[in-house]
Design a protein around this motif. Structure first.
Motif, short mmCIF file in Angstrom:
data_model
loop_
_atom_site.label_atom_id
_atom_site.label_comp_id
_atom_site.label_asym_id
_atom_site.label_seq_id
_atom_site.Cartn_x
_atom_site.Cartn_y
_atom_site.Cartn_z
N ASN A 118 3.22 1.61 -3.49
CA ASN A 118 2.43 1.84 -4.70
C ASN A 118 1.62 3.13 -4.64
OD1 ASN A 118 2.46 -0.57 -6.75
ND2 ASN A 118 2.55 -1.52 -4.72
N THR A 165 -4.64 -3.00 -3.66
CA THR A 165 -3.56 -2.11 -4.13
C THR A 165 -3.70 -1.82 -5.61
OG1 THR A 165 -2.06 -2.93 -2.42
CG2 THR A 165 -1.06 -1.85 -4.32
N ILE A 216 0.84 -1.20 0.00
CA ILE A 216 0.00 0.00 0.00
C ILE A 216 0.87 1.25 0.00
CG2 ILE A 216 -1.66 1.34 1.36
CD1 ILE A 216 -2.82 -1.37 2.31
#
Length: 717
Positions: A182, A597, A179
């Motif tokens: 990205n 994600t 998380i």
């Protein structure tokens, strides 16, 4: 054969060495006849960066993300100030550990890192990285005193039994990497494309914590001031003793209409009154529960100027490593029932010299000892080791822990509360006056925490006594807005995931905390608050925590709304807790995180509003604001277009527009200005294909696929 012990810090290694009477100090380890003790300094390894997997992905570019490795790899942690270089201290210590593991006289390993998720993987990631095949046992302790270390070494567990804790630790670590890496990368690139030179940190725990503070700020800003009125009276007994009272009607002392209350005042002024009813109640008040980490942090930050929750944790950790208190990173507020004998010994140690020493009596109450309310670690208490030469900061934290522990074994605090119901005579006013008094009978545990009791003395009166009214006044009460969060109140909201309880210090709240449904963990909350301030989302004004403009922008425009949802974040934390209890699989959790994600990156890329406030030079004329993303619309050689075009906003009004020109008009600056201002622009003298003149409104709207804009006519009659 010797056994290799791996401790989490050099200070803990010294505690183990002291317990085993090992004196031989080497470079990076200590050695005795049966044991070799070495150490780490927290994590020596870290998850690899994106560029470590693929050099072509060096640099933050939109097309590089999402990046989700097939397998996650580790490397020696980076130097604090030079991320491109390895930390030399970590590199050296890892080499020493590797050499010790390969020694032929080392038959097995004991992992002696902290008994929690983070401590588990600090050691396990090293064993996996170095590919050791030697058997590994686990030393599980709640304190580092000599007796506990020796007892722990007699009761080792195979490290394989801690697999669920390892899974939870690695699951948390990988999820936060996915998380954080990205979403931080994509959000920052998008923000910088809009001419903002700032890194936007995105985190699973950061954003819901920010939302808690944002919501409180908005609650204060939107608070509507209001007021009500109360009728206060001062009565005198026959002996001239005062009694303060408040007028009630229908069980309420609040009145919206001042004039109505003024009439009551005039009616009652100078009247006699009679004590219609007298109630005397003896009340008991129990000591607050023992400290868990969040409560300790909140207690001290609320009382000590300049203290942060991070500072409290650091000092508590130091006391723990000095063998003076038990493990601090706990969410429990009671002790395991197996600790009764130990607690009795601690009480005998800490009572010496206390002013209330003779009143301390050991008891095995369920408020203190209850295994059902303990999750991994019991509450924080002192050890039997007497402190020496404490620093001023250590003294503050140690005495708070000691006093809260001592409070459990002092008498219950008792007070007597008196309630009077006073009825005016010769006046049918429709209500009565209430008076309250309170006297402390037994301070009890409050002596340990130096809690002062606010007493309101009540004269000796009885039902039927007559009172003379001395004064009667209408008082205006202005309702105040809620206060900004402090670290104390924020920690409590994080701990309970935003849920409120009637009693803060209650069994219901305690069990909710232990469920794992929370924002972060006791070990991470202080770091989260520090990071929010460090990255510029939050600022501190005195003890208050307030959102900055950047923080507000994040809450209001960042498109991945799940990360602001306390319920969603609480479920993730609860899932990690369930992995630790072997109720959920790490692989299933990570599959969910990977999908989240990838979808979140797509959402950020496609969003037209987030991070799109484009700054244009003063020399550039702004025609209006884009209806798509709210950024300035400016003039170029061929069109009037949105300045946010780099982020994909396609709003453009072309100067040479065939449809407009076919009706004998042309696109002008004024036309576009009116269009942006009103959503439509009116024309007279438009020419149809047959040459007829007409009037119409023109709107500029997207097609059904939401991709292109075109003109729509609305005829004016």
């Amino acid at each position: 054969m010797k056994r290799l012990i791996l401790a989490e810090k050099p200070s803990v290694a010294r505690n183990i060495a002291d317990a085993l009477d090992i004196k031989g100090r080497r470079d990076g380890y200590m050695e005795g006849e049966d044991y070799v003790i070495t150490w780490v300094f927290g994590h020596l390894l870290q998850l690899c960066d994106v560029k470590d997997y693929d050099p072509e992905r060096k640099g933050w570019r939109m097309e590089n993300f999402p990046f989700i490795p097939e397998t996650f790899q580790y490397k020696i942690k980076s130097a604090d100030r030079k991320r491109a270089t390895e930390d030399e201290g970590a590199k050296k210590q890892l080499r020493i550990i590797g050499e010790l593991l390969r020694r032929e006289d080392i038959g097995s390993v004991i992992s002696a890192t902290d008994y929690d998720r983070e401590g588990q993987i600090i050691a396990d990631e090293i064993f996996l990285y170095l590919k050791t095949d030697k058997p590994i046992d686990r030393l599980l302790l709640n304190e580092w005193t000599r007796d506990e270390v020796l007892a722990g070494l007699e009761n080792l567990k195979p490290n394989t039994q801690l697999q669920p804790m390892q899974d939870a630790g690695f699951g948390r670590q990988i999820a936060d990497w996915l998380i954080g890496i990205n979403l931080t990368s994509v959000a920052t690139v998008k923000y910088q494309n809009a001419n903002h030179n700032k890194v936007l940190n995105i985190g699973r725990v950061l954003l819901p914590t920010l939302k808690i503070l944002y919501d409180r700020d908005r609650e204060i800003e939107t608070f509507r001031k209001s007021k009500y009125y109360k009728l206060n009276a001062l009565f005198l007994t026959e002996q001239g003793e005062p009694i303060e009272a408040v007028y009630y009607e229908k069980d309420s002392e609040k009145f919206e209409d001042r004039d109505e209350l003024e009439k009551k005042r005039q009616m009652l002024q100078g009247k006699q009154a009679k004590i219609q009813k007298k109630e005397v109640e003896r009340k008991k008040e129990y000591a607050p529960y023992l400290f868990n980490l969040s409560n300790l942090q909140g207690y001290i930050t609320s009382k000590q100027k300049g203290w942060t929750s991070e500072k409290v944790l650091k000092v508590a950790q130091d006391l723990y490593e000095k063998k003076l208190i038990t493990y601090p990173r706990t969410s429990s507020s009671v002790l395991d029932e197996s600790l009764k004998e130990k607690a009795a010994r601690v009480l005998e140690t800490i009572r010496q010299g206390l002013p209330y020493e003779e009143e301390l009596v050991f008891t095995d109450s369920k408020r203190i000892f209850d295994s059902k309310k303990v999750e991994s670690h019991s509450a924080i208490i002192p050890t039997y080791v007497a402190p020496k030469n404490l620093s001023p900061d250590e003294k503050i934290v140690y005495e708070a822990v000691r006093n809260r522990f001592a409070a459990q074994f002092l008498p219950v605090s008792e007070s007597e509360e008196t309630k009077l119901m006073i009825e005016p005579e010769e006046a049918d006013c429709g209500g009565v006056f209430h008076a309250r008094g309170k006297v402390q009978l037994e301070a009890g545990w409050k002596k340990a925490e130096e809690v002062g009791a606010k007493e309101v003395l009540m004269p000796q009166v009885k039902e039927g006594d007559l009172l003379r009214m001395k004064t009667l006044s209408v008082k205006e009460v202005v309702k105040k807005p809620p206060k900004h969060h402090t670290e104390k109140t924020l920690l409590r909201v994080m701990e309970t995931c935003g849920k409120r309880y009637e009693e803060e210090d209650s069994e219901e709240m305690m069990m909710a905390i232990l469920s794992g449904f929370s924002i972060g963990t006791p070990a991470t909350r202080a770091e989260t608050i520090r990071r929010l301030k460090e990255i510029g989302y939050v600022t501190a004004k005195g003890k208050s925590l307030i959102c900055t403009e950047l923080g507000r922008m994040m809450v209001e425009t960042f498109p991945v709304k799940e990360l602001f949802d306390l319920e969603y974040t609480g479920k993730l934390e609860k899932t990690l807790a369930d992995i630790e209890k072997a109720k959920f699989k790490k692989e299933d959790f990570l599959d969910m995180i990977k999908e989240f994600t990838a979808q979140s990156v797509k959402t950020i890329k496609e969003d037209k509003v987030f991070a799109s406030k484009v700054a244009v030079p003063d020399s550039v004329k702004v025609i209006g604001l884009c209806p798509e993303c709210g950024n300035p619309v400016i003039e170029s050689e061929k069109a009037y277009g949105c300045s946010n075009w780099k982020n994909g906003c396609r709003f453009t009004v072309w100067k040479q527009d065939r449809f407009i020109e076919s009706m004998g008009k042309h696109v002008s600056e004024e036309m576009v200005r009116l269009l942006l201002q009103n959503g439509k622009v009116g024309f007279r003298g438009l020419i149809s294909k047959k040459g007829n003149k007409f009037s119409a409104w023109l709107r500029y709207v997207k097609d059904s696929e939401g991709d292109r804009y075109s003109w729509k006519l609305e005829f004016i009659e």
